[in-house]
Write a protein that holds these residues in place. Structure first.
Motif, PDB file in Angstrom:
ATOM      1  N   GLY A   1       0.823  -1.199   0.000  1.00  0.00           N
ATOM      2  CA  GLY A   1       0.000   0.000   0.000  1.00  0.00           C
ATOM      3  C   GLY A   1       0.860   1.253   0.000  1.00  0.00           C
ATOM      4  O   GLY A   1       2.068   1.192   0.048  1.00  0.00           O
ATOM      5  N   ALA A   2       0.220   2.430  -0.014  1.00  0.00           N
ATOM      6  CA  ALA A   2       0.883   3.734   0.005  1.00  0.00           C
ATOM      7  C   ALA A   2       1.548   4.063  -1.318  1.00  0.00           C
ATOM      8  O   ALA A   2       2.741   4.325  -1.377  1.00  0.00           O
ATOM      9  CB  ALA A   2       1.885   3.841   1.151  1.00  0.00           C
ATOM     10  N   VAL A   3       0.760   4.022  -2.371  1.00  0.00           N
ATOM     11  CA  VAL A   3       1.267   4.363  -3.697  1.00  0.00           C
ATOM     12  C   VAL A   3       0.789   5.756  -4.076  1.00  0.00           C
ATOM     13  O   VAL A   3      -0.384   6.094  -3.909  1.00  0.00           O
ATOM     14  CB  VAL A   3       0.768   3.351  -4.755  1.00  0.00           C
ATOM     15  CG1 VAL A   3       1.242   3.749  -6.139  1.00  0.00           C
ATOM     16  CG2 VAL A   3       1.250   1.946  -4.411  1.00  0.00           C
ATOM     17  N   VAL A   4       1.737   6.538  -4.575  1.00  0.00           N
ATOM     18  CA  VAL A   4       1.434   7.898  -5.020  1.00  0.00           C
ATOM     19  C   VAL A   4       1.767   8.004  -6.503  1.00  0.00           C
ATOM     20  O   VAL A   4       2.858   7.593  -6.925  1.00  0.00           O
ATOM     21  CB  VAL A   4       2.243   8.941  -4.219  1.00  0.00           C
ATOM     22  CG1 VAL A   4       1.979  10.351  -4.732  1.00  0.00           C
ATOM     23  CG2 VAL A   4       1.898   8.841  -2.735  1.00  0.00           C
ATOM     24  N   SER A   5       0.840   8.522  -7.277  1.00  0.00           N
ATOM     25  CA  SER A   5       1.086   8.667  -8.710  1.00  0.00           C
ATOM     26  C   SER A   5       1.103  10.142  -9.087  1.00  0.00           C
ATOM     27  O   SER A   5       0.538  10.989  -8.382  1.00  0.00           O
ATOM     28  CB  SER A   5       0.016   7.935  -9.518  1.00  0.00           C
ATOM     29  OG  SER A   5      -1.224   8.616  -9.432  1.00  0.00           O
ATOM     30  N   ASP A  27      -4.098   4.453  -2.828  1.00  0.00           N
ATOM     31  CA  ASP A  27      -4.723   3.465  -1.943  1.00  0.00           C
ATOM     32  C   ASP A  27      -4.818   3.955  -0.507  1.00  0.00           C
ATOM     33  O   ASP A  27      -4.958   3.156   0.416  1.00  0.00           O
ATOM     34  CB  ASP A  27      -3.959   2.144  -2.005  1.00  0.00           C
ATOM     35  CG  ASP A  27      -2.455   2.336  -1.826  1.00  0.00           C
ATOM     36  OD1 ASP A  27      -1.733   1.335  -1.885  1.00  0.00           O
ATOM     37  OD2 ASP A  27      -2.013   3.486  -1.643  1.00  0.00           O
ATOM     38  N   PHE A  28      -4.737   5.269  -0.326  1.00  0.00           N
ATOM     39  CA  PHE A  28      -4.925   5.809   1.012  1.00  0.00           C
ATOM     40  C   PHE A  28      -5.372   7.260   0.898  1.00  0.00           C
ATOM     41  O   PHE A  28      -5.229   7.885  -0.144  1.00  0.00           O
ATOM     42  CB  PHE A  28      -3.644   5.708   1.847  1.00  0.00           C
ATOM     43  CG  PHE A  28      -2.487   6.553   1.342  1.00  0.00           C
ATOM     44  CD1 PHE A  28      -1.664   6.081   0.319  1.00  0.00           C
ATOM     45  CD2 PHE A  28      -2.204   7.792   1.894  1.00  0.00           C
ATOM     46  CE1 PHE A  28      -0.603   6.846  -0.137  1.00  0.00           C
ATOM     47  CE2 PHE A  28      -1.143   8.556   1.442  1.00  0.00           C
ATOM     48  CZ  PHE A  28      -0.337   8.082   0.414  1.00  0.00           C
ATOM     49  N   LEU A  74      -9.255  14.150  -0.674  1.00  0.00           N
ATOM     50  CA  LEU A  74      -8.260  13.473   0.159  1.00  0.00           C
ATOM     51  C   LEU A  74      -7.299  12.622  -0.657  1.00  0.00           C
ATOM     52  O   LEU A  74      -6.378  12.030  -0.100  1.00  0.00           O
ATOM     53  CB  LEU A  74      -8.953  12.610   1.212  1.00  0.00           C
ATOM     54  CG  LEU A  74      -9.583  13.391   2.358  1.00  0.00           C
ATOM     55  CD1 LEU A  74     -10.427  12.473   3.230  1.00  0.00           C
ATOM     56  CD2 LEU A  74      -8.532  14.081   3.200  1.00  0.00           C
ATOM     57  N   THR A  75      -7.511  12.534  -1.963  1.00  0.00           N
ATOM     58  CA  THR A  75      -6.617  11.718  -2.780  1.00  0.00           C
ATOM     59  C   THR A  75      -6.018  12.479  -3.954  1.00  0.00           C
ATOM     60  O   THR A  75      -5.294  11.904  -4.757  1.00  0.00           O
ATOM     61  CB  THR A  75      -7.362  10.486  -3.335  1.00  0.00           C
ATOM     62  OG1 THR A  75      -8.475  10.945  -4.120  1.00  0.00           O
ATOM     63  CG2 THR A  75      -7.863   9.587  -2.208  1.00  0.00           C
ATOM     64  N   LEU A  76      -6.284  13.787  -4.046  1.00  0.00           N
ATOM     65  CA  LEU A  76      -5.805  14.521  -5.214  1.00  0.00           C
ATOM     66  C   LEU A  76      -5.364  15.929  -4.852  1.00  0.00           C
ATOM     67  O   LEU A  76      -6.096  16.683  -4.216  1.00  0.00           O
ATOM     68  CB  LEU A  76      -6.902  14.602  -6.274  1.00  0.00           C
ATOM     69  CG  LEU A  76      -6.609  15.484  -7.500  1.00  0.00           C
ATOM     70  CD1 LEU A  76      -5.440  14.939  -8.299  1.00  0.00           C
ATOM     71  CD2 LEU A  76      -7.858  15.605  -8.368  1.00  0.00           C
ATOM     72  N   SER A  77      -4.149  16.271  -5.272  1.00  0.00           N
ATOM     73  CA  SER A  77      -3.672  17.650  -5.198  1.00  0.00           C
ATOM     74  C   SER A  77      -3.132  18.001  -6.579  1.00  0.00           C
ATOM     75  O   SER A  77      -2.533  17.156  -7.249  1.00  0.00           O
ATOM     76  CB  SER A  77      -2.572  17.792  -4.149  1.00  0.00           C
ATOM     77  OG  SER A  77      -2.034  19.109  -4.156  1.00  0.00           O
ATOM     78  N   GLY A  99      -1.261   6.409   4.672  1.00  0.00           N
ATOM     79  CA  GLY A  99      -0.897   5.030   4.410  1.00  0.00           C
ATOM     80  C   GLY A  99      -0.670   4.249   5.696  1.00  0.00           C
ATOM     81  O   GLY A  99      -1.053   4.672   6.785  1.00  0.00           O
ATOM     82  N   ARG A 100       0.012   3.141   5.555  1.00  0.00           N
ATOM     83  CA  ARG A 100       0.210   2.228   6.678  1.00  0.00           C
ATOM     84  C   ARG A 100       1.009   2.899   7.797  1.00  0.00           C
ATOM     85  O   ARG A 100       0.680   2.776   8.966  1.00  0.00           O
ATOM     86  CB  ARG A 100       0.934   0.983   6.175  1.00  0.00           C
ATOM     87  CG  ARG A 100       1.071  -0.130   7.175  1.00  0.00           C
ATOM     88  CD  ARG A 100       1.619  -1.390   6.511  1.00  0.00           C
ATOM     89  NE  ARG A 100       2.901  -1.138   5.868  1.00  0.00           N
ATOM     90  CZ  ARG A 100       4.073  -1.213   6.488  1.00  0.00           C
ATOM     91  NH1 ARG A 100       4.121  -1.494   7.768  1.00  0.00           N
ATOM     92  NH2 ARG A 100       5.194  -0.986   5.834  1.00  0.00           N
ATOM     93  N   LEU A 101       2.075   3.612   7.446  1.00  0.00           N
ATOM     94  CA  LEU A 101       2.839   4.388   8.429  1.00  0.00           C
ATOM     95  C   LEU A 101       2.315   5.814   8.337  1.00  0.00           C
ATOM     96  O   LEU A 101       2.766   6.607   7.529  1.00  0.00           O
ATOM     97  CB  LEU A 101       4.335   4.338   8.110  1.00  0.00           C
ATOM     98  CG  LEU A 101       4.955   2.944   8.096  1.00  0.00           C
ATOM     99  CD1 LEU A 101       6.405   3.009   7.649  1.00  0.00           C
ATOM    100  CD2 LEU A 101       4.856   2.314   9.479  1.00  0.00           C
ATOM    101  N   LYS A 102       1.372   6.158   9.195  1.00  0.00           N
ATOM    102  CA  LYS A 102       0.536   7.315   8.906  1.00  0.00           C
ATOM    103  C   LYS A 102       1.234   8.652   8.894  1.00  0.00           C
ATOM    104  O   LYS A 102       0.749   9.602   8.334  1.00  0.00           O
ATOM    105  CB  LYS A 102      -0.660   7.358   9.863  1.00  0.00           C
ATOM    106  CG  LYS A 102      -0.323   7.442  11.327  1.00  0.00           C
ATOM    107  CD  LYS A 102      -1.630   7.395  12.121  1.00  0.00           C
ATOM    108  CE  LYS A 102      -1.392   7.308  13.597  1.00  0.00           C
ATOM    109  NZ  LYS A 102      -0.856   8.501  14.200  1.00  0.00           N
ATOM    110  N   ASP A 103       2.410   8.777   9.503  1.00  0.00           N
ATOM    111  CA  ASP A 103       3.102  10.054   9.473  1.00  0.00           C
ATOM    112  C   ASP A 103       4.205  10.081   8.420  1.00  0.00           C
ATOM    113  O   ASP A 103       4.957  11.036   8.332  1.00  0.00           O
ATOM    114  CB  ASP A 103       3.701  10.369  10.844  1.00  0.00           C
ATOM    115  CG  ASP A 103       2.624  10.690  11.862  1.00  0.00           C
ATOM    116  OD1 ASP A 103       2.875  10.519  13.060  1.00  0.00           O
ATOM    117  OD2 ASP A 103       1.520  11.096  11.450  1.00  0.00           O
ATOM    118  N   THR A 104       4.320   9.036   7.637  1.00  0.00           N
ATOM    119  CA  THR A 104       5.394   8.933   6.652  1.00  0.00           C
ATOM    120  C   THR A 104       4.987   9.577   5.345  1.00  0.00           C
ATOM    121  O   THR A 104       3.845   9.445   4.909  1.00  0.00           O
ATOM    122  CB  THR A 104       5.729   7.452   6.407  1.00  0.00           C
ATOM    123  OG1 THR A 104       6.158   6.876   7.640  1.00  0.00           O
ATOM    124  CG2 THR A 104       6.828   7.293   5.375  1.00  0.00           C
TER     125      THR A 104
END
Lengths: 116, 111
Positions: A1-5, A27-28, A74-77, A99-104
């Motif tokens: 998880g935690a993919v950014v495009s 995915d987050f 929440l998913t687009l800038s 994502g899974r590590l929420k502050d990362t």
């Protein structure tokens, strides 16, 4: 998880035109996204912090009227480079917190902008 | 904007050698991060450090959060060709806060 495009991956435009770059967390949900600029052989320099539903916070020396940031969901800038000039040619990278590590911060693959 | 001092700026090593690089700051950070960037791509997180003195490993990579909270180092053991790239440290003051990046260390492996 935690993919950014990011889209597009590369763009070439004429001087004076505007270019929009999208950053999506796939995915987050990301309440905060960051926009960086990287010139050749240099490090990443933060341009602005983008919070969902509020105005972006720009770093010193970054013109907010030239680099328009919209974080509408929440998913687009999006980053719009207005009236682009050759000196705006650079590698633009976004990151999203969550994502899974929420502050990362998870980084996108970058967008190469070339202004002719 | 502020940048962290990272050294060395570049390294030329042979495959199998160990690598060490460090990062120093004039101000304190609560989190230190190490990223690797391949050409034309975004940075990828390697290791995150959250506590002063912490030593953390990720495979052949080991990183430490300096006790003063103003520095960090990254070691890579037994380097392999895919280790080639640019390594950046980054400091963060708090959990949703912006990152301040180091100047980068370019790693090249000599055949």
């Amino acid at each position: 998880g935690a993919v950014v495009s990011q889209h597009p991956s590369r763009v070439i435009c004429k001087s004076g035109t505007s270019v929009k770059i999208e950053c999506r967390s796939l995915d987050f949900q990301a309440t905060t996204m960051f926009w960086y600029r990287q010139f050749p052989k240099q490090s990443l320099m933060l341009m602005a912090t983008s919070n969902e539903g509020s105005k972006a916070t720009y770093e010193q020396g970054v013109e907010k009227d030239k680099f328009l940031i919209n974080h509408a969901s929440l998913t687009l800038s999006t980053l719009t480079v207005t009236s682009a000039h050759p000196e705006d040619s650079s590698f633009y990278i976004c990151s999203a917190v969550g994502g899974r590590l929420k502050d990362t911060q998870y980084f996108g693959p970058g967008t190469r902008l070339t202004v002719l | 904007g502020q940048q962290l001092n990272q050294s060395p700026q570049s390294m030329f090593i042979q495959e199998g050698e160990d690598v060490s690089m460090n990062c120093t700051s004039s101000s304190i950070f609560n989190t230190w991060l190490w990223y690797k960037q391949d050409p034309g791509e975004g940075p990828v997180l390697l290791i995150a450090l959250y506590k002063a003195g912490e030593l953390t490993s990720n495979g052949r990579l080991t990183a430490q959060f300096g006790i003063t909270r103003k520095d960090s180092f990254l070691n890579i053991s037994a380097s392999i060709p895919s280790d080639v790239g640019i390594y950046f440290c980054a400091g963060q003051s708090g959990g949703n806060e912006k990152l301040t990046f180091g100047t980068g260390t370019r790693l090249t492996i000599i055949p």
